[in-house]
Design an enzyme around this catalytic site. Structure first.
Site, short mmCIF file in Angstrom:
data_model
loop_
_atom_site.label_atom_id
_atom_site.label_comp_id
_atom_site.label_asym_id
_atom_site.label_seq_id
_atom_site.Cartn_x
_atom_site.Cartn_y
_atom_site.Cartn_z
N ASP A 675 6.14 -3.82 -3.06
CA ASP A 675 5.11 -2.93 -3.59
C ASP A 675 5.68 -2.08 -4.73
OD1 ASP A 675 2.42 -1.71 -3.36
OD2 ASP A 675 3.56 0.07 -2.80
N LYS A 679 4.93 -1.81 -8.89
CA LYS A 679 4.64 -0.53 -9.56
C LYS A 679 5.58 -0.28 -10.74
CE LYS A 679 2.64 1.61 -5.45
NZ LYS A 679 2.81 2.58 -4.34
#
Length: 814
Positions: A675, A679
């Site tokens: 994740d 980002k």
């Protein structure tokens, strides 16, 4: 005296005729009244003639219905003592009609002359019945067949009125008559007595002809709507009555498809300067609309928006047209010889081409006429073969005050462009009374609603949302929209409607908006979901100001972004897959959004509801150079390491984070840095870096056994076995008075992710709960970096971020 006219919908049946009789009973001054045929009767007469012309006896079935409809009206409107007298006249009409239809069947032909006579039975029957019904209410009335007073040429189907003869005949008749005249609309006669008609909808024209001849005080056209509306209410639900329009505005609106009044109606009234009122039979107290010389107090530059739903566009072009006098004259003369009506003309200043709009039924005839006229030029190649485009519509914005208001055309084209509506041709008269555009027929309703909102309801915009993913974030977003809806309308003038909702199993669509108080129950009864079907139906709805919201973590959904943007629908999403996929796809989506004039927004991809990406974009756009980005980018990992102590089991803390909705469905996406990798990739790209996720270096914190577990359940089993490993990490950090932080960096074109221990002097040390912190070190923020800090996970803040983004997108719509 005033002249009243009632259309077919006003006299559809006996109950409606009784409403009309009540309106006439309440008249306080002398009047004459014109009637159309009962609703549907003209269509029946056309159908019977066509069937009879085919040689079939099946017209007799419709004939029985035709007779019964009129007989039923007599039974319900006429008293017993007069009923047989009225019915005997009708029976003679029925007999005459039957004979004519039998003749059509034998000849297998219904000529325009014959059709005019056939169609006359509609108005003759209705006016005769209503005249007798009116007399029975106590108003002494007399049936008047308009063939005796309106004289025309022999252009059957659309005859031209001979006004000198007609005016004299009308005036002579009314001087002799002392009773209320109940007149047949639509029909007239040639001087020799042959029946003619004034064109479909010609009963309005009948009223105007009589009113002008008698110099009436006013003409009232009674229909089934509250006057002339700003747009067709069947296509624009928010259309409203225009109190006053000028004769010129009314003529333009009727020419471009406003059904409330027949186009030629205005001409006699305009010439005689007689005001025309448009009123509603079913709401007689409503003031309706006034057509007159002056437009009243309404100085709105655009009075109305009209459309013609189905037209064809023909274009004549070629180098041989440049500078050649008479080309346009030859073109339009060839159309006139074939009796082809031209709706719209546009010509480029280069004189290289002329385009004109006509009815689709005239296309073949028009092409034949043009090719015949320009045969030599087409043969030698100086003029190309005529180009035809079908399935088009004309939209016209109309208003006398447009000429005094700069920017009207700009707003028109901007509104259409923002909604992905391509303009194929443009026409504007020198009077600036209207601006007309040709567009695809499929875009007509969308264009009408978008323009109506822009010009008449600019204070309140309707935004149409299509939401996929109704888990924690999606359902929270729906709750927020529902609770804020009325405030948005009142304070922000934004009417947010959720048109589509989907989860992984079912989806709902409702173009009027889904009730957000019971969407969960209704969704269970919805259609079976697959993303392609949802996307296709969303695009087919073709609604203005549309926003697609993806609350999933699904690549299947993200794969549809290109299709969605290409159809001029904006996107807001917390789904990081698209923006972190291949750089080529990321760039393609951004360029596509720019090309289509829509928005591709993904602010919540980094920092949930925090203004991270917008802040970064502002820095880059304003010319600042980004030297380094450091961040604790995972709210879930922030929560995990802020909560985890040496007394806790690491596996239990991870499980708690998942149950609170802080992690992805598979927590390894967070713990492996996947994740965060997405980002930091997105942040780097927003700086201008051409970077792929595979270029991000990650130091994994999970042991290999946890990373390779086949299911989430087996992952937790492996993680429990490794609890001591994580206890050692936290114990070691505590001894040094440090805290564990998963830190992502982008510097000198390289991106890294690593679990680090930070001391009390580091900004990341003080983070609490699900806090994210992003530090931007730039040329302008060199000594004291720019810091963004706040909750980086949780359904409430993420949903709020998406909600804010929807509002931001809506503010970009005209």
């Amino acid at each position: 005296m005033k002249v009243l006219k009632f259309g077919g919908s006003s006299v559809a049946n006996a109950d409606r005729i009784k409403l009309v009789l009540a309106i006439l009973k309440n008249q306080t001054e002398d009047f004459t009244v014109v009637f159309s045929a009962f609703s549907g009767i003209t269509d029946m007469l056309i159908e019977m003639s066509e069937v009879a012309a085919s040689g079939s006896d099946k017209y007799k079935e419709t004939f029985e219905i035709f007779c019964q409809k009129h007989t039923t009206a007599v039974d319900e409107l006429i008293n017993n003592e007069n009923r047989s007298k009225v019915q005997s006249v009708l029976n003679q009409n029925f007999k005459d009609l039957k004979n004519i239809l039998e003749g059509i069947k034998l000849l297998m032909e219904a000529t325009p002359r014959t059709m005019d006579y056939v169609l006359s039975f509609g108005e003759r029957n209705s006016a005769f019945i209503i005249s007798n019904a009116l007399t029975e209410t106590g108003i002494n009335s007399e049936y008047l067949d308009a063939r005796s007073i309106i004289k025309t040429n022999k252009d059957f189907g659309y005859a031209s009125v001979k006004f000198q003869e007609t005016n004299k005949a009308i005036q002579d008749h009314y001087k002799k008559s002392e009773t209320i005249q109940v007149v047949t609309g639509f029909i007239a006669s040639h001087t020799g007595g042959l029946t003619t008609t004034l064109g479909r909808g010609g009963s309005d024209y009948t009223a105007s002809i009589i009113g002008a001849a008698l110099k009436a005080k006013c003409i009232e056209i009674w229909t089934d709507v509250d006057g002339i509306l700003t747009a067709d209410p069947r296509k624009v639900s928010k259309a409203f009555t225009i109190p006053t329009v000028t004769y010129e505005e009314a003529m333009e609106m009727s020419h471009f498809g406003a059904k409330v009044i027949y186009p030629p109606t205005i001409q006699p009234a305009l010439k005689a300067r007689i005001p025309v009122y448009i009123k509603n039979t079913f709401n007689p107290e409503h003031a309706g609309s006034l057509i007159s010389e002056k437009g009243g107090k309404n100085k709105n530059p655009v009075k109305g928006i009209s459309s013609i739903s189905d037209i064809a566009l023909l274009s004549l072009q070629g180098s041989g047209m440049f500078g050649v006098p008479g080309t346009a004259g030859r073109l339009f003369s060839s159309m006139a010889r074939k009796s082809i009506n031209i709706i719209l003309i546009t010509q480029g200043s280069s004189e290289h081409s002329i385009s004109f709009a006509i009815q689709p039924k005239d296309v073949n005839k028009a092409i034949e006429a043009v090719e015949e006229e320009f045969n030599n030029e087409i043969q030698n190649g100086s003029i190309n073969k005529i180009k035809k485009e079908k399935s088009l519509s004309v939209i016209a914005i109309i208003g006398e005050y447009m000429r005094y208001t700069p920017g009207i055309a700009g707003r028109l084209f901007r509104t259409l462009g923002q909604n992905g509506i391509n303009v194929i041709a443009i026409a504007q008269g020198s009077s600036e009374l209207n601006i007309s555009v040709v567009i695809k027929k499929d875009d007509e309703k969308k264009a009408l609603n978008a323009l109506h909102e822009s010009f008449f309801l600019s204070e309140t915009k309707s935004i149409h949302c299509f939401i996929v993913g109704v888990g924690l974030i999606g359902s929270t977003l729906l709750d927020q929209i529902n609770s804020q809806k009325n405030i948005l309308i009142k304070e922000n003038k934004i009417d947010l409607k959720v048109i589509g909702i989907a989860n992984s199993k079912h989806y709902l669509m409702n173009e009027n908006g889904i009730d957000l108080n019971n969407w969960k129950e209704n969704l269970k009864k919805g259609k079976t979901f697959d993303m392609q079907s949802f996307s296709k139906e969303m695009v087919e709805f073709n609604m203005r100001n549309s926003v697609f919201i993806d609350n999933t973590a699904s690549s299947e959904v993200a794969d549809q972004y290109e299709y969605i943007l290409n159809n001029s629908i904006s996107i807001s999403t917390p789904n990081k897959i698209a923006a972190s996929s291949s750089f080529k796809y990321y760039e393609k989506l951004k360029n596509l959004a720019l090309l289509r004039g829509v928005k591709f927004r993904y602010e919540t991809n980094v920092g949930a509801g925090l203004p991270v990406l917008n802040t970064l974009r502002d820095l880059v756009t304003s010319g600042d150079k980004i030297n380094k980005i450091e961040g604790v980018l995972s709210g879930s990992l922030s929560f995990i390491f802020n909560t985890f102590t040496s007394k806790d089991k690491f596996s239990e803390i991870v499980s708690r984070a998942q149950s609170l909705g802080y992690t992805e469905p598979d927590p390894r996406e967070d713990l492996n840095g996947g994740d965060i990798k997405r980002k930091i990739t997105i942040l780097a790209r927003e700086c201008g870096a051409n970077i792929e996720m595979k270029n991000v270096k990650v130091d994994y914190i999970l042991p290999e056994s946890c990373r390779n577990a086949k299911t989430v359940k087996s992952f937790y089993n492996e993680l429990e076995k490794e609890n001591s490993y994580f206890t050692d990490l936290i114990t070691e950090a505590n001894k040094a008075n440090k805290k564990l932080r998963m830190i992502a960096r982008f510097e000198n074109g390289k991106a890294t992710i690593k679990l680090e221990s930070v001391d009390q002097d580091h900004p990341f040390y003080s983070l609490k709960g699900t806090d994210n912190m992003i530090i931007f070190s730039t040329e302008r923020y060199k000594e004291l970096p720019l810091v963004v800090r706040g909750p980086g996970a949780g359904a409430n803040v993420t949903a709020a971020g998406v909600f804010a983004e929807i509002i931001s997108i809506s503010n970009s719509f005209s």
